[in-house]
Design a protein around this motif. Structure first.
Motif, PDB file in Angstrom:
ATOM      1  N   ALA A 228       0.813  -1.214   0.000  1.00 33.46           N
ATOM      2  CA  ALA A 228       0.000   0.000   0.000  1.00 33.46           C
ATOM      3  C   ALA A 228       0.848   1.267   0.000  1.00 33.46           C
ATOM      4  O   ALA A 228       0.413   2.312  -0.496  1.00 33.46           O
ATOM      5  CB  ALA A 228      -0.945   0.012   1.202  1.00 33.46           C
ATOM      6  N   TRP A 229       2.063   1.185   0.575  1.00 33.62           N
ATOM      7  CA  TRP A 229       2.917   2.372   0.583  1.00 33.62           C
ATOM      8  C   TRP A 229       3.215   2.829  -0.836  1.00 33.62           C
ATOM      9  O   TRP A 229       3.099   4.017  -1.172  1.00 33.62           O
ATOM     10  CB  TRP A 229       4.220   2.080   1.322  1.00 33.62           C
ATOM     11  CG  TRP A 229       5.178   3.243   1.297  1.00 33.62           C
ATOM     12  CD1 TRP A 229       6.220   3.447   0.443  1.00 33.62           C
ATOM     13  CD2 TRP A 229       5.155   4.380   2.164  1.00 33.62           C
ATOM     14  NE1 TRP A 229       6.855   4.623   0.718  1.00 33.62           N
ATOM     15  CE2 TRP A 229       6.224   5.232   1.771  1.00 33.62           C
ATOM     16  CE3 TRP A 229       4.331   4.765   3.232  1.00 33.62           C
ATOM     17  CZ2 TRP A 229       6.483   6.437   2.408  1.00 33.62           C
ATOM     18  CZ3 TRP A 229       4.610   5.970   3.876  1.00 33.62           C
ATOM     19  CH2 TRP A 229       5.665   6.787   3.468  1.00 33.62           C
ATOM     20  N   GLN A 230       3.588   1.880  -1.676  1.00 37.30           N
ATOM     21  CA  GLN A 230       3.889   2.214  -3.063  1.00 37.30           C
ATOM     22  C   GLN A 230       2.641   2.742  -3.777  1.00 37.30           C
ATOM     23  O   GLN A 230       2.726   3.664  -4.598  1.00 37.30           O
ATOM     24  CB  GLN A 230       4.438   0.982  -3.789  1.00 37.30           C
ATOM     25  CG  GLN A 230       5.810   0.531  -3.315  1.00 37.30           C
ATOM     26  CD  GLN A 230       5.782  -0.321  -2.054  1.00 37.30           C
ATOM     27  OE1 GLN A 230       4.735  -0.505  -1.432  1.00 37.30           O
ATOM     28  NE2 GLN A 230       6.933  -0.851  -1.673  1.00 37.30           N
ATOM     29  N   GLN A 231       1.490   2.177  -3.448  1.00 41.80           N
ATOM     30  CA  GLN A 231       0.241   2.626  -4.062  1.00 41.80           C
ATOM     31  C   GLN A 231      -0.085   4.063  -3.661  1.00 41.80           C
ATOM     32  O   GLN A 231      -0.427   4.901  -4.506  1.00 41.80           O
ATOM     33  CB  GLN A 231      -0.914   1.701  -3.642  1.00 41.80           C
ATOM     34  CG  GLN A 231      -0.776   0.285  -4.146  1.00 41.80           C
ATOM     35  CD  GLN A 231      -1.795  -0.660  -3.536  1.00 41.80           C
ATOM     36  OE1 GLN A 231      -1.691  -1.881  -3.650  1.00 41.80           O
ATOM     37  NE2 GLN A 231      -2.799  -0.115  -2.856  1.00 41.80           N
ATOM     38  N   ILE A 232       0.022   4.333  -2.369  1.00 42.93           N
ATOM     39  CA  ILE A 232      -0.381   5.652  -1.886  1.00 42.93           C
ATOM     40  C   ILE A 232       0.598   6.722  -2.341  1.00 42.93           C
ATOM     41  O   ILE A 232       0.219   7.873  -2.585  1.00 42.93           O
ATOM     42  CB  ILE A 232      -0.547   5.653  -0.341  1.00 42.93           C
ATOM     43  CG1 ILE A 232      -1.571   6.719   0.079  1.00 42.93           C
ATOM     44  CG2 ILE A 232       0.763   5.860   0.360  1.00 42.93           C
ATOM     45  CD1 ILE A 232      -2.983   6.435  -0.324  1.00 42.93           C
ATOM     46  N   MET A 233       1.866   6.372  -2.501  1.00 39.18           N
ATOM     47  CA  MET A 233       2.838   7.338  -2.996  1.00 39.18           C
ATOM     48  C   MET A 233       2.500   7.771  -4.419  1.00 39.18           C
ATOM     49  O   MET A 233       2.668   8.939  -4.781  1.00 39.18           O
ATOM     50  CB  MET A 233       4.260   6.750  -2.945  1.00 39.18           C
ATOM     51  CG  MET A 233       4.856   6.675  -1.552  1.00 39.18           C
ATOM     52  SD  MET A 233       5.048   8.284  -0.733  1.00 39.18           S
ATOM     53  CE  MET A 233       3.645   8.258   0.404  1.00 39.18           C
ATOM     54  N   ARG A 234       2.015   6.848  -5.212  1.00 39.36           N
ATOM     55  CA  ARG A 234       1.656   7.189  -6.589  1.00 39.36           C
ATOM     56  C   ARG A 234       0.426   8.080  -6.644  1.00 39.36           C
ATOM     57  O   ARG A 234       0.303   8.927  -7.524  1.00 39.36           O
ATOM     58  CB  ARG A 234       1.424   5.913  -7.399  1.00 39.36           C
ATOM     59  CG  ARG A 234       2.689   5.120  -7.685  1.00 39.36           C
ATOM     60  CD  ARG A 234       2.400   3.905  -8.531  1.00 39.36           C
ATOM     61  NE  ARG A 234       1.865   4.275  -9.842  1.00 39.36           N
ATOM     62  CZ  ARG A 234       1.420   3.388 -10.730  1.00 39.36           C
ATOM     63  NH1 ARG A 234       1.465   2.095 -10.443  1.00 39.36           N
ATOM     64  NH2 ARG A 234       0.959   3.785 -11.889  1.00 39.36           N
ATOM     65  N   THR A 235      -0.471   7.900  -5.698  1.00 37.26           N
ATOM     66  CA  THR A 235      -1.707   8.685  -5.737  1.00 37.26           C
ATOM     67  C   THR A 235      -1.596   9.990  -4.954  1.00 37.26           C
ATOM     68  O   THR A 235      -2.444  10.864  -5.113  1.00 37.26           O
ATOM     69  CB  THR A 235      -2.881   7.868  -5.172  1.00 37.26           C
ATOM     70  OG1 THR A 235      -2.557   7.392  -3.868  1.00 37.26           O
ATOM     71  CG2 THR A 235      -3.186   6.683  -6.074  1.00 37.26           C
ATOM     72  N   LEU A 236      -0.558  10.130  -4.115  1.00 43.54           N
ATOM     73  CA  LEU A 236      -0.374  11.395  -3.400  1.00 43.54           C
ATOM     74  C   LEU A 236      -0.177  12.560  -4.359  1.00 43.54           C
ATOM     75  O   LEU A 236      -0.539  13.701  -4.056  1.00 43.54           O
ATOM     76  CB  LEU A 236       0.819  11.301  -2.446  1.00 43.54           C
ATOM     77  CG  LEU A 236       0.519  10.782  -1.036  1.00 43.54           C
ATOM     78  CD1 LEU A 236       1.811  10.704  -0.226  1.00 43.54           C
ATOM     79  CD2 LEU A 236      -0.498  11.659  -0.325  1.00 43.54           C
ATOM     80  N   ASN A 237       0.406  12.285  -5.525  1.00 45.67           N
ATOM     81  CA  ASN A 237       0.585  13.358  -6.495  1.00 45.67           C
ATOM     82  C   ASN A 237      -0.763  13.884  -6.983  1.00 45.67           C
ATOM     83  O   ASN A 237      -0.946  15.088  -7.172  1.00 45.67           O
ATOM     84  CB  ASN A 237       1.427  12.874  -7.671  1.00 45.67           C
ATOM     85  CG  ASN A 237       2.828  12.492  -7.229  1.00 45.67           C
ATOM     86  OD1 ASN A 237       3.398  13.126  -6.352  1.00 45.67           O
ATOM     87  ND2 ASN A 237       3.373  11.439  -7.821  1.00 45.67           N
TER      88      ASN A 237
END
Length: 378
Positions: A228-237
């Motif tokens: 989920a960390w990798q997922q949320i980092m992509r969507t934080l933008n």
């Protein structure tokens, strides 16, 4: 990059809607309970009827399609119109995670619900992990076909009005602090889940969320377990772009309200805006506002051209510049309106209350500067 798509008809429709539904101070006070309610479901239902709640959501899941620039236009114009629709913004950001990482059943269920007016929330921060979400300790243990969640989340926007909350939980301790985090879709009515509002200057915005043996099916995991960390980092933008669009709209409104006041308020026999000291301050604010507009438009156009493109530097620049500008606009507006800006009779006090925290949530200005600086190898 220049966005050549003509969305003027869409923008005009948004402006007409905002003017019709919340164009007067009396309408806005009623819809927002005198500035204390940030999301009015009655108003949002009208947005849903017009199909705008599905802006950016693919048509195969009931949405209206549309690009990042379309979503930014929606958010910006509703913000400019002072429409209490904060839940819409949070939902559009949360929906992005599902669209990118959810399976087909989740997309049909969750995204379909969004187009019908469901509000979503995402729970990341904890009492001991704000700017460092990798240190989260809220835990989900696998139990057969279920996950059992225990822990606490805080500063969760719109959890009190959400139908479902996307919760980031630690499910594995064997790797780095950024590994072993899983996103789970939790119904807001789940047994053992408690939501408590946090009183703030801006009204009913954020909440504490407690999980006491909250049990949900493993089929509610969004994306890959532990990733989920990798997922949320992509969507934080996307989150930061939406935040930029929201406060671009707010900054535009603050600027227009301020200019209107200094044009009409007279002292010493002339409008106060005719004094050089004030004229120059307005000129500086106008220039800053144009910089914000170009930053938001440029990043949205880049995402339109390539939705998978990751632009952390530019997204952080948008978040940093626009929110700092909106806060400055509100402080300057308060000063230029004098005592009038401090009263409930004018929107300026609301502008200040809602803008002052914009440099804190969705990643503080300090965090955005760190991201930008590190992107240059510093």
């Amino acid at each position: 990059m220049t966005d050549v798509v003509d969305r003027s008809d869409f923008v005009q429709s948004l402006r007409e809607f905002a003017k019709r539904e919340c164009g007067t101070k009396e309408q806005r006070d009623r819809l927002s309970s005198d500035g204390q309610v940030t999301h009015n479901q009655e108003l949002y239902d009208k947005v849903v009827e017009l199909g705008w709640a599905g802006c950016g959501i693919p048509t195969e899941y009931g949405g209206g399609g549309g690009s990042a620039s379309d979503v930014c236009a929606l958010v910006e114009e509703m913000s400019y119109g002072l429409a209490p629709l904060y839940g819409m913004v949070i939902t559009l950001v949360s929906a992005t995670v599902v669209e990118r990482f959810g399976n087909e059943d989740q997309k049909r269920d969750i995204l379909g619900g969004v187009t019908r007016g469901d509000v979503l929330a995402t729970a990341i921060s904890e009492p001991s992990s704000g700017s460092d979400p990798g240190s989260m300790i809220c835990r989900a243990e696998r139990d057969g076909d279920n996950y059992v969640i225990n822990g606490q989340k805080t500063w969760i926007s719109c959890a009190h009005i959400a139908k479902r909350i996307q919760v980031l939980c630690r499910t594995d301790d064997s790797g780095s602090k950024h590994d072993g985090i899983t996103m789970i879709d939790v119904p807001a009515e789940a047994e053992g889940l408690t939501i408590r509002p946090i009183r703030t200057l801006g009204g009913d915005e954020v909440n504490e969320v407690y999980f006491d043996n909250v049990t949900v099916g493993a089929d509610r995991v969004i994306g890959d377990p532990g990733k989920a960390w990798q997922q949320i980092m992509r969507t934080l933008n996307t989150d930061r772009l939406m935040c930029g669009a929201m406060f671009l709209g707010r900054a535009r409104r603050i600027f227009d309200d301020t200019v209107e006041y200094v044009r009409t308020r007279e002292q010493f026999g002339r409008p106060i805006g005719s004094f050089q000291a004030i004229r120059h301050r307005i000129a500086d604010l106008a220039t800053e506002l144009e910089c914000c507009r170009l930053l938001v438009r440029d990043l949205a156009a880049k995402l339109d051209a390539d939705p998978e493109r990751c632009e952390p530097r530019e997204a952080s620049m948008v978040k940093l510049k626009v929110t700092e500008t909106a806060k400055r606009m509100a402080i300057e507006g308060m000063q230029l309106l004098g005592g009038a800006g401090y009263t409930k009779d004018h929107d300026m006090e609301l502008h200040l209350r809602e803008s002052i925290v914009s440099t804190v949530y969705a990643g503080t200005s300090e965090i955005q500067r760190e991201i930008i600086g590190k992107s240059y190898g510093l």
